[in-house]
Design a protein around this motif. Structure first.
Motif, PDB file in Angstrom:
ATOM      1  N   THR A   1       0.835  -1.212   0.000  1.00  0.00           N
ATOM      2  CA  THR A   1       0.000   0.000   0.000  1.00  0.00           C
ATOM      3  C   THR A   1       0.862   1.250   0.000  1.00  0.00           C
ATOM      4  O   THR A   1       0.606   2.212  -0.742  1.00  0.00           O
ATOM      5  N   SER A   2       1.894   1.240   0.834  1.00  0.00           N
ATOM      6  CA  SER A   2       2.804   2.384   0.904  1.00  0.00           C
ATOM      7  C   SER A   2       3.538   2.572  -0.422  1.00  0.00           C
ATOM      8  O   SER A   2       3.687   3.698  -0.919  1.00  0.00           O
ATOM      9  N   ALA A   3       3.987   1.465  -1.010  1.00  0.00           N
ATOM     10  CA  ALA A   3       4.712   1.556  -2.286  1.00  0.00           C
ATOM     11  C   ALA A   3       3.814   2.108  -3.387  1.00  0.00           C
ATOM     12  O   ALA A   3       4.244   2.952  -4.187  1.00  0.00           O
ATOM     13  N   PHE A   4       2.575   1.651  -3.448  1.00  0.00           N
ATOM     14  CA  PHE A   4       1.649   2.160  -4.461  1.00  0.00           C
ATOM     15  C   PHE A   4       1.438   3.657  -4.300  1.00  0.00           C
ATOM     16  O   PHE A   4       1.387   4.398  -5.292  1.00  0.00           O
TER      17      PHE A   4
ATOM     18  N   ARG B   1      -1.247  -3.857  -9.789  1.00  0.00           N
ATOM     19  CA  ARG B   1      -0.026  -4.648  -9.937  1.00  0.00           C
ATOM     20  C   ARG B   1       0.528  -4.542 -11.355  1.00  0.00           C
ATOM     21  O   ARG B   1       1.747  -4.611 -11.542  1.00  0.00           O
ATOM     22  N   VAL B   2      -0.351  -4.401 -12.310  1.00  0.00           N
ATOM     23  CA  VAL B   2       0.109  -4.227 -13.694  1.00  0.00           C
ATOM     24  C   VAL B   2       0.910  -2.932 -13.822  1.00  0.00           C
ATOM     25  O   VAL B   2       2.001  -2.910 -14.408  1.00  0.00           O
ATOM     26  N   GLN B   3       0.374  -1.849 -13.264  1.00  0.00           N
ATOM     27  CA  GLN B   3       1.094  -0.570 -13.322  1.00  0.00           C
ATOM     28  C   GLN B   3       2.409  -0.653 -12.553  1.00  0.00           C
ATOM     29  O   GLN B   3       3.426  -0.088 -12.966  1.00  0.00           O
ATOM     30  N   LEU B   4       2.408  -1.346 -11.429  1.00  0.00           N
ATOM     31  CA  LEU B   4       3.642  -1.520 -10.656  1.00  0.00           C
ATOM     32  C   LEU B   4       4.693  -2.265 -11.477  1.00  0.00           C
ATOM     33  O   LEU B   4       5.877  -1.899 -11.475  1.00  0.00           O
ATOM     34  N   ALA B   5       4.258  -3.310 -12.169  1.00  0.00           N
ATOM     35  CA  ALA B   5       5.201  -4.069 -12.996  1.00  0.00           C
ATOM     36  C   ALA B   5       5.844  -3.180 -14.056  1.00  0.00           C
ATOM     37  O   ALA B   5       7.045  -3.289 -14.334  1.00  0.00           O
ATOM     38  N   HIS B   6       5.056  -2.275 -14.643  1.00  0.00           N
ATOM     39  CA  HIS B   6       5.612  -1.368 -15.655  1.00  0.00           C
ATOM     40  C   HIS B   6       6.672  -0.456 -15.040  1.00  0.00           C
ATOM     41  O   HIS B   6       7.713  -0.189 -15.651  1.00  0.00           O
ATOM     42  N   VAL B   7       6.415   0.035 -13.817  1.00  0.00           N
ATOM     43  CA  VAL B   7       7.388   0.901 -13.136  1.00  0.00           C
ATOM     44  C   VAL B   7       8.673   0.141 -12.875  1.00  0.00           C
ATOM     45  O   VAL B   7       9.782   0.627 -13.136  1.00  0.00           O
ATOM     46  N   VAL B   8       8.551  -1.071 -12.358  1.00  0.00           N
ATOM     47  CA  VAL B   8       9.744  -1.865 -12.016  1.00  0.00           C
ATOM     48  C   VAL B   8      10.521  -2.225 -13.272  1.00  0.00           C
ATOM     49  O   VAL B   8      11.762  -2.180 -13.295  1.00  0.00           O
ATOM     50  N   MET B   9       9.828  -2.580 -14.351  1.00  0.00           N
ATOM     51  CA  MET B   9      10.507  -2.940 -15.599  1.00  0.00           C
ATOM     52  C   MET B   9      11.287  -1.766 -16.169  1.00  0.00           C
ATOM     53  O   MET B   9      12.301  -1.957 -16.862  1.00  0.00           O
ATOM     54  N   ALA B  10      10.829  -0.543 -15.894  1.00  0.00           N
ATOM     55  CA  ALA B  10      11.490   0.645 -16.433  1.00  0.00           C
ATOM     56  C   ALA B  10      12.707   1.075 -15.618  1.00  0.00           C
ATOM     57  O   ALA B  10      13.437   1.975 -16.035  1.00  0.00           O
ATOM     58  N   LEU B  11      12.929   0.423 -14.464  1.00  0.00           N
ATOM     59  CA  LEU B  11      14.059   0.804 -13.620  1.00  0.00           C
ATOM     60  C   LEU B  11      15.372   0.378 -14.265  1.00  0.00           C
ATOM     61  O   LEU B  11      15.442  -0.661 -14.931  1.00  0.00           O
ATOM     62  N   PRO B  12      16.435   1.142 -14.036  1.00  0.00           N
ATOM     63  CA  PRO B  12      17.735   0.718 -14.554  1.00  0.00           C
ATOM     64  C   PRO B  12      18.225  -0.528 -13.822  1.00  0.00           C
ATOM     65  O   PRO B  12      17.801  -0.817 -12.697  1.00  0.00           O
ATOM     66  N   GLU B  13      19.070  -1.267 -14.461  1.00  0.00           N
ATOM     67  CA  GLU B  13      19.633  -2.465 -13.831  1.00  0.00           C
ATOM     68  C   GLU B  13      20.433  -2.084 -12.596  1.00  0.00           C
ATOM     69  O   GLU B  13      21.123  -1.066 -12.578  1.00  0.00           O
TER      70      GLU B  13
END
Length: 913
Positions: free
Chosen positions: A889-892, A900-912
Motif C-alpha cells: 500500500t505504501s509503495a503504491f 499490480r500491472v502498473q507496478l510491474a511497468h514501473v519496475v521494468m522501467a528501472l535501470p539495472e
C-alpha cells in the motif's frame, strides 16, 4: 446493454441507460487499469437493483471476467460466511472449490486469518483474469460476510477485482459501512436508483401488453410510482384480467392479495410455509412444515410456478422477488408466524441441519421457558464463537433471556454468556452479566464457575486486585468442582503476578500448575503456565520466563507470540526468526499478537522501517476486530522511531495517539509507557525539567514496571537524569539495570547495559569500554550504537581523540544503517568536535518515486511485479501477508500507481542494479 439491433437486452432495464453506462465505465476501468473497484447499487425494494446486477454479471461474463454471484437472505443472515460463500462457490469454475471452502471453514479459528485466505484465493484468480464478485441484498449479509466485505475490497484493490453490491436506502446500514471502509485508495461508485420515468414505465407496458395499452392503463400505472417491480406486477394482473377488469389497487400487498385470491387454498398455504422458511427454501422443509409429504404438494408447486410467484432453480424453490415473499408473509397472523418459525427450527434440526441454520427461526419463534431453543442457541454460539464472537455473545444473551432466573440452567447459560461476551471484547457487559448471576445467590458450585468464567473478563479490564479478591473468596467458600477449583487457583496466581510479592506469585503459580496437572483441566493448565510466565517476566527472570512460555505455547499455540518475545529477551533472535517462519498457518495463533512479536523482532534488530510497518498493520487489524491490546505500546514505539529519524512532528502525533489510547486502557504499563515517551520528547525539545518529572513518574509506577519498560532504554533515562543534575535518580536507574543484569547473566544485552549504566553514572571510562565489549555479543545494533556513542563522548572528554573517533564512527555507522538519522547526526556533531571531518549528512528520503520506498517496500514491489502474490512474497521474506499488504500500500502511494500491472511497468522501467 444493447443488442446489435440497438434494443435493450432486458426489458426490465427500461429507463436505466445512464446507470448502465456508469457500470460499463467501471468494468472498463477494472480491465484497463488492472485495479479494483466497488459499486453499490442502492434503492428501494423493487426499483430494479437485481435486474441491473444481473445485467452487470452477464456483461462481465461475456467480457472474460470470472464471476461470483450470490444473494443474501433475510432468514439466513446469521450463518457465518453464508452470504459470501454463495459468491465464492458460484458457477462452473468457482473462485473456491466446495472442498477448499469446507476445509477453510472447518479449520478456521480467527476472522483475520479466514479473510486473508479468502483474499488469497481471489487474488490468485485475478492474476489469471479479472474477477467480478456480485452480492445482492447486502443488507441481509451475515456478520462474518459483512466483516469480510469491509476488508476484502481494500485488501484486493491492486488486483482487477470488481465488487458490485445491491442494498436498500439505509445511510447507516451494512452497505454504507462497506463503502466507507473501502473508499480510501479504491474506486468506489454509488449508483442510486430512483423511480423510472413515465416514458420508461410506458415502454414496460408496451413490452408486456403491446396493443392492449390504452390511456386508462397508463393512468393506472401511475400508481406504481415509477417502481418497475410494482409496475410489472400490475401489468401481470392486467395481462390476466384484461384492461377492462377491476381497477388495480395501489400498493403491492393489496395487489398480490388479488393474485393470491385466485389460487387454490392449499397452494396459498404452501406459499405461506415457504415464506416462513425464507425467500429460498427446500420443498422437503416446506412439506414438513405443511405437514404433508412432498409428493403430495406437486400440484400446489406447479400452480405457484405458473402464477409467477415461485421459480425452481433445480435445487431450491425461490420466490421471484423478496417483495412477493414479504407480501405473502405479512398476511400470516403474527402469532401463527411465531409458532411456524419455532416449528421450522425443529424441522431443520431434525433434518440434520446445523443449529446455526435454525437460529433465525429460534430468534423469531422461541418463548421464555423453551429449553430446546436454549440448547440450540448454545450449540450455535459455540459453533460461531471463534470467527464471530459478537454473534455468539448476542445468541447467548438471548438464550439467557429465555431461561427463568434462578434455575440451574440459568447459571449454566450465564457462564457461557460471560465467556462469549468476553471473547467479543464486551467485558463490561460480561461483568454485569456475572454480577447479575451472583446477586441471585447461586449454589456454591455455580458460584465458583461464575467467578472462574469472570477471570478472563477481569484480567482484560486490568483489575488484577479485584480478580485476586474474587478468586480467593470463591476458594474460601469451597464447593467448586475440582477443575473449577484448579482454575480459580490459577487465576489467583495470575492476579498475584501483578502485585509486589512476586515470590508469593511464583509459589501460587507452582501450586496452581500441580493442581491443573492433577485434575487434567486444560484451561487451568494454560492459566497456571501463563501466570508463572508473567511472574517470571515481571521478576526479570528471562530464562525462567522463556521456559514457562515455551511450555505454554506447547499446550496452547495461541501463546506462540509470547514465546517468541521471550526468546528475544534472551537475545536469541535466531530462535525468534525460526518460530516466526514456522508459525502455525492454521489460524490458531492470533495474527495481531504475531505481528507484535514480528515488530519486536525487527525493532530489536534495528529494522526501524519494518518494525513500523508491522505496528501499523497490527493496529489496523486490532481495529478491524475491535479488540485493542498493544496500541499504546505500538504508538510509543512509533514515536520513538520518529525521534530517531528526527521527525518531531510525527513523534508528537504519535504521542497524542498514545495518550488517546491510554485513556481507554489506563493500566500501569500503558501509563508508564506514555510517561516515558513524554520524557523522550521533552528531552528532545530541551525541556529537561519536564523530562525528569516524567522519568520520576515512571519510577513510581511499580516495583517491576520500571525495568520492564526500561530494560533497553535505561541508558536514555540515565542521560536525562544526569543532564538534569539529578544524581539520585541516575543512581536509582543504574541500580535497577544492575539488578536486571545480575538476574540475566547469560543475556549480553542485559549485562552490557548494566555495566554501561554504571559507567555513565560514575563517569568511568573503563566500565564504558567493558560495556562496549560485552555488547559486542548483543544482536541489538541500536543498543550497541548507544554504548559506542557514550564511550566515544567519554573518550573525547578525556582528550583521547583517536580512540573517540573510532568509537563514534562505529556508533554513527550503526545508527545510520538502522535509519536512525537524527541519532547519527548527533554523533556526527561529536565527530566534528573531534576533528574527524564530516561524514556527510544522510540524504532525506524523498516523498515520491522509487527512492522514496524503504528497502522492504522495494523487495516486495519487485516480487509482486514478478508475479508473486502477497502470500508467496510473505513466505519468501518471512513476514506476515498483512505486513506485505501494508508495504505494498505504501509503495503504491509513493509510486502513484493503482494496480499490480502498473507496478510491474514501473519496475521494468528501472535501470539495472
Amino acid at each position: 446493454m444493447e443488442r446489435s439491433d440497438g434494443s435493450l437486452s432486458r426489458r426490465g432495464l427500461r429507463g436505466r441507460e445512464t446507470e448502465l453506462e456508469q457500470l460499463r465505465a467501471v468494468l472498463a476501468s477494472v480491465v484497463g487499469t488492472g485495479s479494483g473497484a466497488l459499486v453499490l447499487l442502492r434503492g428501494e425494494p423493487g426499483i430494479g437493483k437485481t435486474a441491473l446486477l444481473g445485467e452487470v454479471v452477464t456483461t462481465a461474463g461475456a467480457a472474460g471476467f470470472a464471476v461470483g454471484l450470490g444473494k443474501a437472505d433475510e432468514l439466513h443472515h446469521i450463518v457465518p460466511l453464508s452470504s459470501l460463500a454463495a459468491c465464492l462457490l458460484y458457477g462452473d469454475r468457482p473462485l473456491l472449490s466446495s472442498d477448499a471452502f469446507a476445509d477453510l471453514t472447518r479449520h478456521h479459528d480467527q476472522r483475520i486469518w479466514l479473510v486473508e485466505r479468502v483474499a488469497e484465493a481471489i487474488e490468485a484468480r485475478a492474476a489469471e483474469m479479472p474477477v467480478l464478485i456480485a452480492l445482492d441484498d447486502v443488507q441481509w449479509a451475515d456478520p462474518l460476510s459483512r466483516f469480510a466485505l469491509k476488508q476484502l475490497p481494500a485488501r484486493l484493490r491492486t488486483s482487477p477485482v470488481l465488487w458490485v453490491l445491491t442494498g436498500r436506502q439505509d445511510p447507516a446500514g451494512p452497505a454504507q459501512e462497506i463503502v466507507e471502509a473501502a473508499e480510501s485508495g479504491l474506486l468506489s461508485v454509488t449508483v442510486p436508483l430512483g423511480p423510472l420515468s413515465g416514458t420508461a414505465i410506458g415502454q414496460l407496458a408496451d413490452d408486456s401488453l403491446g396493443a392492449a395499452v390504452d390511456e386508462r392503463v397508463r393512468q393506472l400505472l401511475d400508481g406504481a410510482g415509477g417502481n418497475p417491480f410494482l409496475a410489472v406486477e400490475m401489468l401481470t394482473g392486467l395481462r390476466t384480467t384484461g384492461p377492462s377488469g377491476e381497477p388495480v389497487p395501489e400498493g403491492l400487498v393489496v395487489g398480490v392479495r388479488g393474485r393470491l385470491r385466485s389460487l387454490d387454498p392449499s397452494t396459498l398455504r404452501f406459499l405461506q410455509m415457504g415464506a416462513v422458511l425464507g425467500r429460498r427454501f427446500g420443498l422437503l422443509e416446506a412439506a414438513a412444515l405443511y405437514g404433508r409429504p412432498s409428493a403430495g404438494l406437486l400440484a400446489e408447486l406447479e400452480e405457484a410456478v405458473r402464477a409467477g410467484l415461485l421459480d425452481d432453480d433445480g435445487d431450491h424453490l425461490v420466490f421471484r422477488h423478496d417483495l412477493l415473499r414479504q407480501a405473502v408473509y405479512v398476511d400470516i397472523p403474527p402469532s401463527a408466524r411465531k409458532a411456524l418459525h419455532r416449528e421450522a427450527a425443529g424441522h431443520l434440526v431434525a433434518a440434520g441441519h446445523r443449529p446455526i441454520d435454525a437460529v433465525s427461526h429460534i430468534l423469531r419463534g422461541a418463548r421464555p421457558g423453551d429449553d430446546e431453543a436454549v440448547t440450540l442457541l448454545r450449540q450455535a454460539a459455540d459453533d460461531v464463537l471463534s470467527v464471530t464472537p459478537g454473534l455468539a455473545a448476542d445468541l447467548m444473551t438471548r438464550a439467557l433471556e429465555l431461561v427463568p432466573p434462578g434455575r440451574p440452567l440459568w447459571y449454566d447459560v450465564g457462564v457461557q454468556a460471560i465467556v462469549c461476551l468476553t471473547r467479543a471484547g464486551r467485558n463490561r457487559e460480561a461483568l454485569e452479566t456475572g454480577d447479575r448471576l451472583l446477586a441471585a445467590r447461586p449454589p456454591l458450585e455455580a458460584f465458583g464457575r461464575i467467578q472462574a468464567a469472570l477471570g478472563g473478563t477481569l484480567w482484560n479490564l486490568d483489575v488484577a486486585e479485584e480478580l485476586r479478591r474474587r478468586a480467593e473468596t470463591a476458594l474460601a467458600l469451597g464447593g467448586a468442582a475440582p477443575e473449577i477449583e484448579a482454575r480459580l487457583t490459577a487465576l489467583r496466581a495470575l492476579a498475584l503476578s501483578r502485585g509486589e510479592d512476586l515470590g508469593a506469585a511464583r509459589e501460587a503459580g507452582e501450586s496452581a500448575l500441580r493442581a491443573a496437572i492433577e485434575t487434567g483441566d486444560r484451561e487451568a493448565h494454560v492459566l497456571a503456565l501463563f501466570g508463572l510466565g508473567e511472574s517470571a517476566l515481571n521478576a526479570g527472570a528471562n530464562a525462567v520466563a522463556l521456559e514457562r512460555f515455551t511450555a505454554l505455547s506447547a499446550v496452547e499455540p495461541a501463546f506462540l507470540p509470547e514465546e517468541i518475545v521471550a526468546h528475544q529477551h534472551m537475545d536469541d533472535f535466531e530462535a525468534g526468526r525460526l518460530l516466526l517462519r514456522t508459525a502455525d498457518d492454521g489460524g490458531s495463533v492470533p495474527q495481531t499478537m504475531l505481528l507484535w512479536a514480528q515488530a519486536s523482532q525487527h525493532l530489536g534488530l534495528g529494522d526501524l522501517d519494518d518494525a513500523e510497518a508491522d505496528l501499523v498493520t497490527m493496529e489496523r487489524l486490532e481495529n478491524d476486530v475491535h479488540i485493542c491490546v498493544q496500541q499504546v505500546n505500538a504508538r510509543v514505539i512509533r514515536s520513538w522511531i520518529a525521534l530517531l529519524r528526527g521527525d518531531r512532528e510525527a513523534a508528537r502525533h504519535q504521542l497524542t495517539a498514545a495518550r488517546e489510547r491510554r485513556a481507554t486502557k489506563p493500566n500501569p504499563g500503558n501509563t508508564a509507557a506514555v510517561r516515558f515517551l513524554e520524557a523522550l520528547i521533552a528531552d528532545d525539545e530541551g525541556n529537561t525539567a519536564l523530562a525528569l518529572d516524567r522519568i520520576r513518574q515512571v519510577q513510581q509506577e511499580g516495583p517491576f514496571m520500571r525495568w520492564r519498560l526500561l530494560r533497553t532504554w535505561v541508558d536514555s533515562a540515565i542521560r536525562m537524569a544526569l543532564s538534569g543534575a539529578d544524581r539520585a535518580l541516575a543512581e536509582d536507574l543504574a541500580a535497577q539495570a544492575e539488578a536486571h543484569g545480575a538476574r540475566n547473566p547469560a543475556v549480553p544485552t542485559a549485562t552490557g547495559i548494566a555495566v554501561q549504566a554504571a559507567g555513565l553514572v560514575r563517569g568511568d571510562l573503563t566500565l564504558l569500554e567493558r560495556a562496549v565489549a560485552l555488547l559486542e555479543e548483543s544482536p541489538r545494533p541500536l543498543v550497541r550504537a548507544g554504548a559506542q556513542a557514550d564511550l566515544g563522548r567519554a573518550l573525547l572528554t578525556a582528550d583521547r581523540e583517536t580512540e573517540a573517533k573510532a568509537a563514534l564512527t562505529r556508533a554513527h555507522g550503526l545508527f545510520a544503517e538502522s535509519g536512525a538519522h537524527a541519532a547519527a547526526a548527533r554523533v556526527q556533531r561529536d565527530l566534528d568536535r573531534a576533528g574527524a571531518g564530516s561524514r556527510g549528512a544522510a540524504t532525506p528520503r524523498p516523498v515520491q518515486g522509487w527512492e522514496a520506498l524503504t528497502a522492504s517496500e522495494k523487495k516486495i514491489a519487485r516480487l509482486v511485479a514478478a508475479g508473486h502474490t502477497n502470500r508467496s512474497a510473505a513466505d519468501l521474506l518471512v513476514v506476515s501477508p498483512h505486513t506485505v499488504n501494508t508495504h505494498l500500500t505504501s509503495a503504491f502511494r509513493k509510486l502513484s500507481v493503482n494496480s499490480r500491472v502498473q507496478l510491474a511497468h514501473v519496475v521494468m522501467a528501472l535501470p539495472e542494479d
